[in-house]
Motif scaffolding. Structure first.
Motif, short mmCIF file in Angstrom:
data_model
loop_
_atom_site.label_atom_id
_atom_site.label_comp_id
_atom_site.label_asym_id
_atom_site.label_seq_id
_atom_site.Cartn_x
_atom_site.Cartn_y
_atom_site.Cartn_z
N LYS A 76 -4.05 -6.52 -9.62
CA LYS A 76 -3.40 -7.78 -9.73
C LYS A 76 -2.49 -8.34 -8.54
CE LYS A 76 -2.85 -6.97 -14.69
NZ LYS A 76 -1.81 -6.83 -15.62
N ASN A 77 -2.68 -9.46 -8.35
CA ASN A 77 -2.09 -10.32 -7.04
C ASN A 77 -2.24 -9.67 -5.94
OD1 ASN A 77 -1.07 -12.06 -9.21
ND2 ASN A 77 0.61 -10.68 -9.69
N ILE A 78 -3.37 -9.69 -5.37
CA ILE A 78 -3.55 -9.04 -4.12
C ILE A 78 -3.39 -10.08 -2.89
CG2 ILE A 78 -5.70 -7.99 -2.52
CD1 ILE A 78 -6.06 -7.98 -6.19
N THR A 79 -2.88 -9.83 -1.85
CA THR A 79 -2.92 -10.84 -0.75
C THR A 79 -2.82 -10.21 0.68
OG1 THR A 79 -0.38 -10.57 -0.62
CG2 THR A 79 -1.11 -12.42 -1.98
N VAL A 80 -3.20 -10.97 1.65
CA VAL A 80 -3.58 -10.52 2.85
C VAL A 80 -3.08 -11.67 3.70
CG1 VAL A 80 -5.27 -9.86 4.67
CG2 VAL A 80 -5.55 -9.18 2.14
N ASP A 81 -2.19 -11.44 4.42
CA ASP A 81 -1.41 -12.34 5.36
C ASP A 81 -1.63 -12.07 6.60
OD1 ASP A 81 -0.05 -14.01 3.34
OD2 ASP A 81 1.12 -12.28 2.89
N THR A 82 -2.22 -12.77 7.52
CA THR A 82 -2.48 -12.54 9.21
C THR A 82 -1.76 -13.85 9.82
OG1 THR A 82 -4.42 -13.66 9.09
CG2 THR A 82 -4.45 -11.43 8.36
N PRO A 83 -1.77 -13.83 11.04
CA PRO A 83 -1.50 -14.94 11.85
C PRO A 83 -2.47 -16.10 11.87
CG PRO A 83 -1.09 -13.04 13.18
CD PRO A 83 -1.76 -12.56 11.79
N ASP A 84 -3.66 -15.58 11.33
CA ASP A 84 -4.92 -16.70 11.19
C ASP A 84 -4.97 -17.52 9.81
OD1 ASP A 84 -5.59 -16.14 13.87
OD2 ASP A 84 -6.80 -14.41 13.39
N GLY A 85 -4.01 -16.97 8.98
CA GLY A 85 -4.02 -17.51 7.50
C GLY A 85 -3.96 -16.59 6.60
N ASN A 86 -4.32 -16.69 5.48
CA ASN A 86 -4.04 -15.87 4.55
C ASN A 86 -5.13 -15.92 3.39
OD1 ASN A 86 -3.24 -17.62 2.24
ND2 ASN A 86 -1.21 -17.17 2.39
N ALA A 87 -5.24 -14.83 2.53
CA ALA A 87 -6.19 -14.82 1.36
C ALA A 87 -5.42 -14.29 0.27
CB ALA A 87 -7.40 -13.96 1.84
N THR A 88 -5.67 -14.58 -1.08
CA THR A 88 -5.29 -14.26 -2.27
C THR A 88 -6.41 -14.06 -3.22
OG1 THR A 88 -4.82 -16.18 -3.32
CG2 THR A 88 -3.02 -15.39 -2.18
N ILE A 89 -6.39 -13.05 -3.98
CA ILE A 89 -7.26 -12.63 -5.30
C ILE A 89 -6.25 -12.42 -6.40
CG2 ILE A 89 -9.05 -11.35 -6.20
CD1 ILE A 89 -9.97 -10.59 -3.31
N ALA A 90 -6.57 -13.24 -7.45
CA ALA A 90 -5.53 -13.27 -8.52
C ALA A 90 -5.66 -11.73 -9.26
CB ALA A 90 -5.63 -14.22 -9.42
N THR A 91 -7.02 -11.40 -9.53
CA THR A 91 -7.43 -10.03 -10.26
C THR A 91 -8.59 -9.58 -9.77
OG1 THR A 91 -8.26 -11.20 -11.93
CG2 THR A 91 -6.23 -10.63 -12.30
N ILE A 92 -8.78 -8.45 -9.83
CA ILE A 92 -10.18 -7.68 -9.55
C ILE A 92 -10.16 -6.65 -10.73
CG2 ILE A 92 -11.48 -6.11 -8.06
CD1 ILE A 92 -10.07 -7.05 -5.93
N THR A 93 -11.05 -6.73 -11.57
CA THR A 93 -11.51 -5.70 -12.59
C THR A 93 -12.69 -4.93 -12.40
OG1 THR A 93 -12.26 -7.44 -14.08
CG2 THR A 93 -9.94 -6.87 -14.43
N SER A 94 -12.84 -3.75 -12.47
CA SER A 94 -14.18 -2.83 -12.38
C SER A 94 -14.04 -1.94 -13.62
CB SER A 94 -14.00 -2.28 -11.07
OG SER A 94 -15.53 -1.82 -10.97
N THR A 95 -15.15 -1.76 -14.18
CA THR A 95 -15.56 -0.99 -15.35
C THR A 95 -16.78 -0.05 -14.66
OG1 THR A 95 -16.96 -2.31 -16.56
CG2 THR A 95 -14.68 -2.29 -17.14
N ALA A 96 -16.78 1.36 -15.26
CA ALA A 96 -17.87 2.19 -14.67
C ALA A 96 -18.04 3.02 -15.92
CB ALA A 96 -18.01 2.80 -13.60
N ASP A 97 -19.58 3.24 -16.29
CA ASP A 97 -19.77 4.05 -17.26
C ASP A 97 -20.82 5.03 -16.91
OD1 ASP A 97 -20.06 5.21 -19.92
OD2 ASP A 97 -21.00 3.59 -20.83
N ALA A 98 -20.68 6.14 -16.81
CA ALA A 98 -21.64 7.15 -16.34
C ALA A 98 -22.08 8.18 -17.49
CB ALA A 98 -21.19 8.05 -14.95
#
Length: 186
Positions: A76-98
């Protein structure tokens, strides 16, 4: 950062972890982890942050060394800040079933793969025996299903102006099938 090209600082606000370790397979059969306020900051003005990360994995043995495993990851609440700008991702969810995971073969793969990668990183010749061992391994799963979703993706330029926005990205299974929902593209 590469070979002395600056410094970085990793901070974890809080963490909680529990798990069941298998000495035989050299890995966790079950795990439950929560990490909050994780940041990685480099002295060149780059900062990566995750507000919360959770991971849960469960395993059930179906026959000697053969397991069914499920895994769930949420960021939740992923951010990347750089001198060239920023990126945000509100959520990443991943499920796996082996289903039918052969953990002994998976451990062999991990060990051989790590040996090949270590040689590559160290710029040393790869041991041909490690490569051959990887080629000889059979599939470690009878069945594997996964789904990953990214929600609320926004890129901004250095002035703070929105350069790109995508509401949702979904990737199903290992085939890489993906579909996108966007409100504004670049």
């Amino acid at each position: 950062l590469s070979d002395g090209q600056g410094k970085a600082r990793l901070e974890i606000g809080s963490q909680q972890f529990s798990g069941v370790w298998s000495k035989t397979f050299g890995g966790f059969l079950d795990s439950d982890a929560v990490y909050k306020n994780v940041t990685l900051a480099a002295d060149q003005g780059v900062k990566f942050a995750i507000g919360e990360a959770t991971l849960k994995q469960t395993s059930s043995e179906k026959s000697a060394g053969i397991y069914d495993q499920t895994g769930n990851l949420a960021l939740k609440n992923i951010t990347v800040d750089t001198p060239d700008g920023n990126a945000t991702i509100a959520t990443i969810t991943s499920t796996a079933d082996a289903k039918g995971a052969n953990l002994a073969d998976l451990a062999k793969f991990r060990d051989q793969f790590n040996a090949v990668m270590a040689a590559s990183v160290e710029e040393k010749p790869v041991d041909p025996a490690a490569v051959e061992a990887l080629k000889q391994l059979k599939a470690f799963f009878k069945d594997y299903v996964s789904k990953t979703e990214l929600n609320g993706i926004v890129f901004k330029d250095p002035t703070g102006q929105e350069a790109f926005k995508m509401d949702k990205v979904t990737v199903d299974d290992l085939t890489g099938g993906a579909y996108f929902q966007t409100t504004r593209g670049c």
